[in-house]
Motif scaffolding. Sequence first.
Motif, PDB file in Angstrom:
ATOM      1  N   UNK A 277     131.814 -19.183  -5.628  1.00  0.00           N
ATOM      2  CA  UNK A 277     132.203 -17.951  -4.555  1.00  0.00           C
ATOM      3  C   UNK A 277     131.954 -16.819  -5.445  1.00  0.00           C
TER       4      UNK A 277
ATOM      5  N   UNK B  51     141.896  -3.310 -20.896  1.00  0.00           N
ATOM      6  CA  UNK B  51     140.940  -4.173 -20.331  1.00  0.00           C
ATOM      7  C   UNK B  51     139.640  -3.231 -19.963  1.00  0.00           C
TER       8      UNK B  51
ATOM      9  N   UNK C 153     134.612  -6.382 -21.005  1.00  0.00           N
ATOM     10  CA  UNK C 153     135.717  -7.303 -21.134  1.00  0.00           C
ATOM     11  C   UNK C 153     135.735  -8.247 -19.729  1.00  0.00           C
ATOM     12  N   UNK C 154     136.000  -7.389 -18.770  1.00  0.00           N
ATOM     13  CA  UNK C 154     136.441  -7.856 -17.456  1.00  0.00           C
ATOM     14  C   UNK C 154     135.318  -8.827 -16.911  1.00  0.00           C
TER      15      UNK C 154
ATOM     16  N   UNK D 251     133.499 -10.725 -18.565  1.00  0.00           N
ATOM     17  CA  UNK D 251     133.476 -12.161 -19.025  1.00  0.00           C
ATOM     18  C   UNK D 251     134.663 -12.924 -18.762  1.00  0.00           C
ATOM     19  N   UNK D 252     135.457 -12.506 -17.573  1.00  0.00           N
ATOM     20  CA  UNK D 252     136.382 -13.371 -17.177  1.00  0.00           C
ATOM     21  C   UNK D 252     136.107 -14.056 -15.809  1.00  0.00           C
ATOM     22  N   UNK D 253     136.214 -15.629 -15.891  1.00  0.00           N
ATOM     23  CA  UNK D 253     136.813 -16.146 -16.705  1.00  0.00           C
ATOM     24  C   UNK D 253     135.707 -16.974 -17.695  1.00  0.00           C
ATOM     25  N   UNK D 254     134.601 -16.749 -17.226  1.00  0.00           N
ATOM     26  CA  UNK D 254     133.434 -17.475 -18.026  1.00  0.00           C
ATOM     27  C   UNK D 254     132.947 -16.379 -19.067  1.00  0.00           C
ATOM     28  N   UNK D 255     132.642 -16.847 -20.338  1.00  0.00           N
ATOM     29  CA  UNK D 255     132.140 -15.897 -21.030  1.00  0.00           C
ATOM     30  C   UNK D 255     130.842 -15.886 -20.966  1.00  0.00           C
TER      31      UNK D 255
ATOM     32  N   UNK E  34     133.531  -4.751  -9.749  1.00  0.00           N
ATOM     33  CA  UNK E  34     134.005  -6.183  -9.175  1.00  0.00           C
ATOM     34  C   UNK E  34     132.815  -6.918  -8.688  1.00  0.00           C
TER      35      UNK E  34
ATOM     36  N   UNK F 190     130.790  -8.546 -11.454  1.00  0.00           N
ATOM     37  CA  UNK F 190     131.297  -9.694 -11.956  1.00  0.00           C
ATOM     38  C   UNK F 190     130.969 -10.770 -10.749  1.00  0.00           C
TER      39      UNK F 190
ATOM     40  N   UNK G 104     129.053 -14.642 -11.209  1.00  0.00           N
ATOM     41  CA  UNK G 104     129.242 -16.079 -11.085  1.00  0.00           C
ATOM     42  C   UNK G 104     128.071 -16.683 -10.243  1.00  0.00           C
TER      43      UNK G 104
END
Lengths: 262, 264
Positions: free
Chosen positions: B72, B87, B91-92, B94-98, B133, B136, B140
Amino acid sequence: MLDDFLVRAALAGLGLSLAAAPLGCFVAWRRMAYFGDATAHAAILGVALSLAFALPISLGTMVVALLMALTVGALSERGLAMDTLLGVMAHSALAFGLVAVTFVDGVRLDLTAYLFGDILAVTRDDLAVIWGGAAAVIALLAWRWQALLTSTVSPDLAWASGIDPRREQRILTLALALAVAVAIKVVGALLVSAMLLIPAAAARPFARSPETMVLLTALIGALSALGGLWGAYLFDTPAGPSMVCAAAIFFAVTASLRRVMG
Amino acid sequence: MSTRSALIEASGLRVSLGGRPVLQGVDFSVGPEEIVTIVGPNGSGKSTLLRTMIGAVRPEAGHVRRQAGLRLGYVPQKLALDPTLPLDVMRFLSLPRRISAAERRRALEDAGAGQLGDRPLAGLSGGQLQRVVLARALLERPQVLLLDEPTQGLDQPGSAAFYRQIEHIRSRLGCAVVMVSHELHVVMSASDRVVCLNGHVCCEGRPEAVAQAAEYRALFGTGTNGALALYRHEHSHVHDPGCSHDHHPHSHARTEPATAAEGR
């Protein structure tokens, strides 16, 4: 070397500040300061129960702190007003603990040691507990680091990434209870959350990432522990509160430096 | 949408928040590569439906079934960022997967936020934050992209461009898109299916069918067929970047004089 009480005290202070660094950062980021207070104050009740049932103090404090943290967590999930609830729980736990201790037979107990710590009386066994606990806290938080950070930024983003933020909260709770058990000998139940929060707050103005903030917090915490010990030795003041004073001075310095530098 | 191919399928949802019933008997599903838009008045449970589908809200009755291992991408309406957390944007991401720096920079470019990498997250404007966002969410590699009021901070031409970008992302990633919006006319042109929500599903279907439904008109329409006219017009011009519409009279210069039913 470990025969010297000052060396043992310094090692105890360092162990605590290392464990407190990552945990204190999360306490600051997640606005859990009062939560930390409630957990730490419950430790006094743990002291009373440990004495009554002849259990190791660190075990008793950890169990009661954990129960307290889990209770508060469960109540807050039901939507009770967090601020009031934590205030009620924190002070009730402290009061019940203080009362309960007087019922324990045969001990003329000096409660000051548990309220404000007794770092100069740290034994080799205490050191083993402190460093063992610190290692456990650090390992726990390092293992869950990415997931904890994600849930801290936004629980909803965590859910969407397949992370259960409630589970991460419980892991943090467990780490907090461990840290309280570690810290009670060093700074005492009343000042545990100060050692969690103040170094983290002092590190914030110069931190550029979560990771550098943890490292800076560890550095400031360690310097506060050593500086506080040194001050306590120099001025003959109580060691635990002196360490917190040193941390508070660091906070004042970094906060005003930041302001001066813009 | 057949049950077997649905990526997310919710049925008979009942959700209450703080004792107040928000959703009642809601069925919802989204299939591969489908763009579904949820429209509804304020407080109609649009965001709650989205949050129930990602698992953040537990329904009192009914259930949400996600395809096993479904990835998702979620873009909430806003993020409550605590300023004590240092933050930055990179860096943001890379959350939660690097994720490698090159990949993150590319995602920022794709989301139209290329120059924001080193900025602290807490210092971004609402629109900038939403793009970050979104970047990010794209990292995913989502099979379903869920967007809550994604055009909130944008002006009308900005929203139109954003919806074109969403269509582009859909065709490139092959993901389904579920959007919540209140911008009825603009959003409908980009949707395969529109769900009109007001605590329950009032009506759903192809955009043109929903726009004509009595339930939809009762919620949004003022009785004129202005919304529909505008919708039809926009649909024929959807790839024309110069053709942006809003409900201010002056911007209708290039369109037929449609009275937009902005009944909110």
